[in-house]
Motif scaffolding. Structure first.
Motif, PDB file in Angstrom:
ATOM      1  N   SER A  11       0.868  -1.186   0.000  1.00  0.00           N
ATOM      2  CA  SER A  11       0.000   0.000   0.000  1.00  0.00           C
ATOM      3  C   SER A  11       0.904   1.234   0.000  1.00  0.00           C
ATOM      4  O   SER A  11       2.063   1.179   0.445  1.00  0.00           O
ATOM      5  CB  SER A  11      -0.903   0.014   1.233  1.00  0.00           C
ATOM      6  OG  SER A  11      -0.149   0.253   2.394  1.00  0.00           O
ATOM      7  N   ALA A  13       0.565   3.777   1.881  1.00  0.00           N
ATOM      8  CA  ALA A  13       0.824   4.148   3.278  1.00  0.00           C
ATOM      9  C   ALA A  13       1.979   3.331   3.857  1.00  0.00           C
ATOM     10  O   ALA A  13       2.873   3.884   4.511  1.00  0.00           O
ATOM     11  CB  ALA A  13      -0.442   3.955   4.114  1.00  0.00           C
ATOM     12  N   GLU A  45      -3.449   2.386  -3.629  1.00  0.00           N
ATOM     13  CA  GLU A  45      -4.119   3.469  -2.904  1.00  0.00           C
ATOM     14  C   GLU A  45      -3.289   4.739  -2.734  1.00  0.00           C
ATOM     15  O   GLU A  45      -3.380   5.423  -1.721  1.00  0.00           O
ATOM     16  CB  GLU A  45      -4.604   2.980  -1.535  1.00  0.00           C
ATOM     17  CG  GLU A  45      -5.606   1.860  -1.621  1.00  0.00           C
ATOM     18  CD  GLU A  45      -6.062   1.340  -0.275  1.00  0.00           C
ATOM     19  OE1 GLU A  45      -5.315   1.495   0.722  1.00  0.00           O
ATOM     20  OE2 GLU A  45      -7.153   0.783  -0.224  1.00  0.00           O
ATOM     21  N   TYR A  48      -4.977   8.171  -1.354  1.00  0.00           N
ATOM     22  CA  TYR A  48      -6.046   7.980  -0.380  1.00  0.00           C
ATOM     23  C   TYR A  48      -5.820   8.889   0.818  1.00  0.00           C
ATOM     24  O   TYR A  48      -6.733   9.517   1.317  1.00  0.00           O
ATOM     25  CB  TYR A  48      -6.120   6.514   0.045  1.00  0.00           C
ATOM     26  CG  TYR A  48      -7.180   6.249   1.082  1.00  0.00           C
ATOM     27  CD1 TYR A  48      -8.524   6.319   0.747  1.00  0.00           C
ATOM     28  CD2 TYR A  48      -6.839   5.961   2.394  1.00  0.00           C
ATOM     29  CE1 TYR A  48      -9.503   6.098   1.692  1.00  0.00           C
ATOM     30  CE2 TYR A  48      -7.805   5.737   3.348  1.00  0.00           C
ATOM     31  CZ  TYR A  48      -9.143   5.802   3.000  1.00  0.00           C
ATOM     32  OH  TYR A  48     -10.100   5.589   3.942  1.00  0.00           O
ATOM     33  N   LEU A  49      -4.568   8.951   1.255  1.00  0.00           N
ATOM     34  CA  LEU A  49      -4.180   9.875   2.314  1.00  0.00           C
ATOM     35  C   LEU A  49      -3.142  10.836   1.747  1.00  0.00           C
ATOM     36  O   LEU A  49      -2.256  10.413   1.007  1.00  0.00           O
ATOM     37  CB  LEU A  49      -3.557   9.120   3.496  1.00  0.00           C
ATOM     38  CG  LEU A  49      -4.460   8.119   4.204  1.00  0.00           C
ATOM     39  CD1 LEU A  49      -3.652   7.300   5.201  1.00  0.00           C
ATOM     40  CD2 LEU A  49      -5.611   8.827   4.896  1.00  0.00           C
ATOM     41  N   PRO A  50      -3.241  12.129   2.072  1.00  0.00           N
ATOM     42  CA  PRO A  50      -2.229  13.071   1.572  1.00  0.00           C
ATOM     43  C   PRO A  50      -0.866  12.768   2.195  1.00  0.00           C
ATOM     44  O   PRO A  50      -0.776  12.270   3.311  1.00  0.00           O
ATOM     45  CB  PRO A  50      -2.756  14.438   2.003  1.00  0.00           C
ATOM     46  CG  PRO A  50      -3.715  14.165   3.102  1.00  0.00           C
ATOM     47  CD  PRO A  50      -4.250  12.775   2.905  1.00  0.00           C
ATOM     48  N   LEU A  51       0.175  13.076   1.441  1.00  0.00           N
ATOM     49  CA  LEU A  51       1.541  12.836   1.909  1.00  0.00           C
ATOM     50  C   LEU A  51       2.173  14.143   2.360  1.00  0.00           C
ATOM     51  O   LEU A  51       1.849  15.211   1.846  1.00  0.00           O
ATOM     52  CB  LEU A  51       2.379  12.235   0.781  1.00  0.00           C
ATOM     53  CG  LEU A  51       1.886  10.924   0.197  1.00  0.00           C
ATOM     54  CD1 LEU A  51       2.752  10.533  -0.992  1.00  0.00           C
ATOM     55  CD2 LEU A  51       1.887   9.833   1.236  1.00  0.00           C
ATOM     56  N   GLU A  52       3.077  14.026   3.285  1.00  0.00           N
ATOM     57  CA  GLU A  52       3.874  15.180   3.697  1.00  0.00           C
ATOM     58  C   GLU A  52       4.862  15.499   2.573  1.00  0.00           C
ATOM     59  O   GLU A  52       5.297  14.594   1.858  1.00  0.00           O
ATOM     60  CB  GLU A  52       4.653  14.855   4.971  1.00  0.00           C
ATOM     61  CG  GLU A  52       3.773  14.567   6.173  1.00  0.00           C
ATOM     62  CD  GLU A  52       2.998  15.792   6.616  1.00  0.00           C
ATOM     63  OE1 GLU A  52       3.561  16.905   6.569  1.00  0.00           O
ATOM     64  OE2 GLU A  52       1.833  15.642   7.002  1.00  0.00           O
ATOM     65  N   SER A  76      -4.838   4.602  -7.754  1.00  0.00           N
ATOM     66  CA  SER A  76      -5.150   5.828  -7.049  1.00  0.00           C
ATOM     67  C   SER A  76      -6.614   6.172  -7.268  1.00  0.00           C
ATOM     68  O   SER A  76      -7.180   5.884  -8.318  1.00  0.00           O
ATOM     69  CB  SER A  76      -4.281   6.981  -7.573  1.00  0.00           C
ATOM     70  OG  SER A  76      -4.600   8.184  -6.897  1.00  0.00           O
ATOM     71  N   ARG A  78      -7.411   9.280  -7.125  1.00  0.00           N
ATOM     72  CA  ARG A  78      -7.280  10.693  -7.488  1.00  0.00           C
ATOM     73  C   ARG A  78      -6.719  10.824  -8.893  1.00  0.00           C
ATOM     74  O   ARG A  78      -5.748  10.141  -9.242  1.00  0.00           O
ATOM     75  CB  ARG A  78      -6.330  11.398  -6.516  1.00  0.00           C
ATOM     76  CG  ARG A  78      -6.655  11.223  -5.033  1.00  0.00           C
ATOM     77  CD  ARG A  78      -7.898  11.971  -4.598  1.00  0.00           C
ATOM     78  NE  ARG A  78      -7.758  13.390  -4.640  1.00  0.00           N
ATOM     79  CZ  ARG A  78      -7.341  14.135  -3.631  1.00  0.00           C
ATOM     80  NH1 ARG A  78      -6.996  13.587  -2.492  1.00  0.00           N
ATOM     81  NH2 ARG A  78      -7.263  15.429  -3.760  1.00  0.00           N
ATOM     82  N   HIS A  85      -1.751  18.159  -4.890  1.00  0.00           N
ATOM     83  CA  HIS A  85      -2.364  18.169  -3.554  1.00  0.00           C
ATOM     84  C   HIS A  85      -2.018  16.893  -2.796  1.00  0.00           C
ATOM     85  O   HIS A  85      -1.781  16.930  -1.594  1.00  0.00           O
ATOM     86  CB  HIS A  85      -3.882  18.310  -3.655  1.00  0.00           C
ATOM     87  CG  HIS A  85      -4.318  19.579  -4.309  1.00  0.00           C
ATOM     88  ND1 HIS A  85      -4.110  20.819  -3.741  1.00  0.00           N
ATOM     89  CD2 HIS A  85      -4.933  19.804  -5.492  1.00  0.00           C
ATOM     90  CE1 HIS A  85      -4.580  21.759  -4.544  1.00  0.00           C
ATOM     91  NE2 HIS A  85      -5.078  21.165  -5.619  1.00  0.00           N
ATOM     92  N   VAL A  86      -2.006  15.768  -3.501  1.00  0.00           N
ATOM     93  CA  VAL A  86      -1.691  14.483  -2.860  1.00  0.00           C
ATOM     94  C   VAL A  86      -0.295  14.524  -2.249  1.00  0.00           C
ATOM     95  O   VAL A  86      -0.087  14.097  -1.121  1.00  0.00           O
ATOM     96  CB  VAL A  86      -1.790  13.324  -3.878  1.00  0.00           C
ATOM     97  CG1 VAL A  86      -1.199  12.036  -3.317  1.00  0.00           C
ATOM     98  CG2 VAL A  86      -3.237  13.115  -4.321  1.00  0.00           C
TER      99      VAL A  86
END
Length: 138
Positions: A11, A13, A45, A48-52, A76, A78, A85-86
């Protein structure tokens, strides 16, 4: 049947957590080498969650390492136009996309996921109704 191809599935993440930990532990080069070896790296994925932004730079290093050497399959939810943005960094996203899209095939799938489609067919889930417009009376 095994055809001699190596594949690694992870994943996004888990991948980013592993890269971040390796970087913090001073083992980033070792981790990038490990992730560069499989003929195909599947990353599930992404977005799914934004990255730093720091994670985006680690991801860029991985993509650069594999560029024109080994294949990547990325899923993805997105569109690539939103990857700035991701990744939290439009410049890093552009550099990543430049390498990923150069020799790629993008497949866009619209509609329900196979999981939701199966639930709808079985009657366990109804299709979401269109939102009711809000009107005001004067």
């Amino acid at each position: 049947m095994d055809r001699g191809y190596t594949v690694l599935f992870t994943s996004a993440a888990a991948l980013m957590a592993g890269l971040t930990k390796a970087h913090a532990d001073g083992r980033l080069e070792e981790k990038l080498l490990q992730l560069s070896k499989p003929k195909l790296l599947i990353i599930d994925e992404l977005g799914y969650l934004p990255l730093e932004p720091a994670a985006a730079h680690l991801f860029f290093q991985l993509v650069s390492r594999r560029y024109e050497r080994a294949s990547m399959l990325i899923t993805s939810n997105r569109p690539v136009g939103e990857w700035g943005h991701v990744f939290g960094d439009a410049v890093a996203a552009t550099a990543i996309l430049d390498r990923l899209l150069h020799h790629s095939q993008v497949i866009t799938i619209r509609g329900d996921s196979y999981r939701l489609r199966d639930k709808r067919r079985s009657g366990l889930l109804q299709k979401a109704a269109a939102p009711t417009p809000i009107t005001s009376e004067s």
